[in-house]
Design an enzyme around this catalytic site. Structure first.
Site, PDB file in Angstrom:
ATOM      1  N   ALA A  78       1.473 -34.663   5.891  1.00 48.05           N
ATOM      2  CA  ALA A  78       2.228 -35.732   6.537  1.00 48.05           C
ATOM      3  C   ALA A  78       1.242 -36.663   7.245  1.00 48.05           C
ATOM      4  CB  ALA A  78       3.221 -35.143   7.538  1.00 48.05           C
ATOM      5  N   GLN A  80       0.922 -37.543  10.324  1.00 50.06           N
ATOM      6  CA  GLN A  80       0.347 -36.943  11.532  1.00 50.06           C
ATOM      7  C   GLN A  80      -0.049 -35.474  11.296  1.00 50.06           C
ATOM      8  OE1 GLN A  80      -0.738 -38.061  14.399  1.00 50.06           O
ATOM      9  NE2 GLN A  80      -0.168 -40.187  14.026  1.00 50.06           N
ATOM     10  N   SER A  81      -0.564 -35.162  10.123  1.00 54.09           N
ATOM     11  CA  SER A  81      -0.946 -33.782   9.802  1.00 54.09           C
ATOM     12  C   SER A  81      -2.162 -33.318  10.595  1.00 54.09           C
ATOM     13  CB  SER A  81      -1.251 -33.684   8.302  1.00 54.09           C
ATOM     14  OG  SER A  81      -1.908 -32.462   8.020  1.00 54.09           O
ATOM     15  N   ASN A  82      -2.031 -32.152  11.205  1.00 57.29           N
ATOM     16  CA  ASN A  82      -3.174 -31.535  11.880  1.00 57.29           C
ATOM     17  C   ASN A  82      -4.125 -30.901  10.863  1.00 57.29           C
ATOM     18  OD1 ASN A  82      -2.092 -31.843  14.653  1.00 57.29           O
ATOM     19  ND2 ASN A  82      -0.470 -30.537  13.806  1.00 57.29           N
ATOM     20  N   VAL A  84      -4.826 -32.011   7.879  1.00 60.16           N
ATOM     21  CA  VAL A  84      -5.686 -33.062   7.324  1.00 60.16           C
ATOM     22  C   VAL A  84      -6.838 -33.352   8.286  1.00 60.16           C
ATOM     23  CG1 VAL A  84      -5.722 -35.542   6.845  1.00 60.16           C
ATOM     24  CG2 VAL A  84      -3.940 -34.099   5.820  1.00 60.16           C
TER      25      VAL A  84
END
Ligand SMILES: *Cc1c(COP(=O)(O)O)cnc(C)c1O
Length: 346
Positions: A78, A80-82, A84
């Site tokens: 997503a 706001q992926s952590n 990533v």
């Protein structure tokens, strides 16, 4: 002596995390909810680029990537992926380039959601950003990432794709198999009895890994998964699948029975990455009672499920919240959090 779990200690692994993470008592929150004693396992403090549960998971992906001689890491998530953000950091730390695909899974058009928080960190880390605009489509996102990997390979790179969906070995879950070993040693050392552990259940790597590790080591501590992405039934199938795959990777019998898999989706609505009243209250309560920040997508949703269970738990029950991190997302959700803050000040 550290107990072994199948072939765990022979698998490729790259150390990236600050371990063991601490266990904190939460006395104020305990008083606030009633009779139970509440604790937090601080996996938001794993160290890798602001920390979170993905540090443990990435150790096994990066180990595999290095064993394959990869020079470019690819991951999708997503906006706001952590995962990533932390994958980009892990790539940098091991001398790799990183391509990330940000999926428009969440209907949130605010500038902070699109550009701040984890996205700002992705850019600081120098990740090449690709945008996937088709909304919630796990298979489609995977295919698109594969296409990017093929292009990179055609240009001479050695790409390594981190796959999070079913149908791929859940290497990240191995990090949580190992975490079960760490946790049991800590509980033993402190002579602390835990009656239930509450964890987020998203891709399921954390939930399945921890549950598998505990059962493999003979611990019967109940693990309650809070659904953060999909409803209980499909999530149950996913966790069961991950456990079967883990048994295969670790070359051992699957110690997790169907009845070990416990899930609740009572705080999931209206859906992934979107706030609701329980999530908002969990954020405010954790901050005001314990000075602890939880994020709108994962850890606050898990905290909301945790608090609901804590409120109905009996006197003297010891409940452990697994804090998986996600704090950078708070900055991406600034606009969503503002109304709660204005109300609070009034
Ligand atoms: C990814 C993530 C989760 C979900 O963990 P899974 O292993 O994917 O189930 C929970 N909390 C945070 C902060 C995360 O980034």
């Amino acid at each position: 002596m550290t107990p072994t779990i199948g072939t765990l200690d022979t698998l490729p692994r790259t150390r990236l995390s600050h371990l063991p993470t601490p266990i904190d008592a939460m006395p104020n929150l305990s008083r606030n909810v009633g009779a139970a004693n509440l604790y937090a396992k601080r996996d938001d403090c794993t160290g890798l680029c602001l920390g979170g549960n993905k540090a443990r998971q990435l150790e096994f992906y990066l180990g595999d990537a290095m064993a394959h001689g990869a020079d470019t890491l690819l991951i999708t998530g997503a906006v706001q992926s952590n995962y990533v953000r932390m994958a980009a950091a892990a790539a940098r730390k091991t001398g790799m380039r990183c391509h990330v695909q940000l999926e428009a899974r969440v209907a949130n058009a605010s500038a902070s959601y699109r550009e701040s928080g984890n996205v700002l960190l992705d850019r600081l880390l120098g990740a090449t950003i690709h945008r996937f605009s088709h909304g919630e489509d796990e298979a489609g996102a995977d295919r698109n990432l594969e296409a990017i990997a093929s292009e990179l390979a055609a240009d001479g790179a050695k790409p390594y794709v981190i796959h999070l969906g079913p149908g791929h070995p859940p290497l990240g879950a191995l990090g949580y198999v190992d975490a079960a070993r760490e946790l049991l040693a800590q509980l033993d050392e402190r002579a602390l009895r835990i009656d239930e552990i509450v964890v987020p259940s998203g891709s399921g790597a954390t939930h399945a890994g921890l549950l598998f590790g505990l059962r493999a080591l003979g611990s019967a501590i109940p693990v309650h998964g809070v659904c953060v992405r999909r409803a209980r039934a499909p999530q149950h199938a996913r966790i069961a699948g991950h456990c079967r795959a883990l048994a295969e990777i670790l070359q051992m019998r699957n110690p997790v029975g169907e009845s070990d898999i416990d899930l609740g989706d009572g705080v999931l609505a209206p859906g992934y990455g979107t706030m609701n009243d329980a999530v908002e209250q969990a954020i405010m309560l954790a901050a005001h009672q314990e000075g602890m920040i939880v994020d709108p997508v994962y850890s606050a949703r898990t905290m909301a499920g945790f608090l609901a269970r804590a409120r109905s738990a009996g006197k003297g029950h010891n409940l452990l919240f697994l804090h998986t991190g996600g704090q950078p997302a708070v900055f991406g959700y600034e606009d969503d959090l503002m109304p709660a803050l204005d109300e609070d000040a009034g």
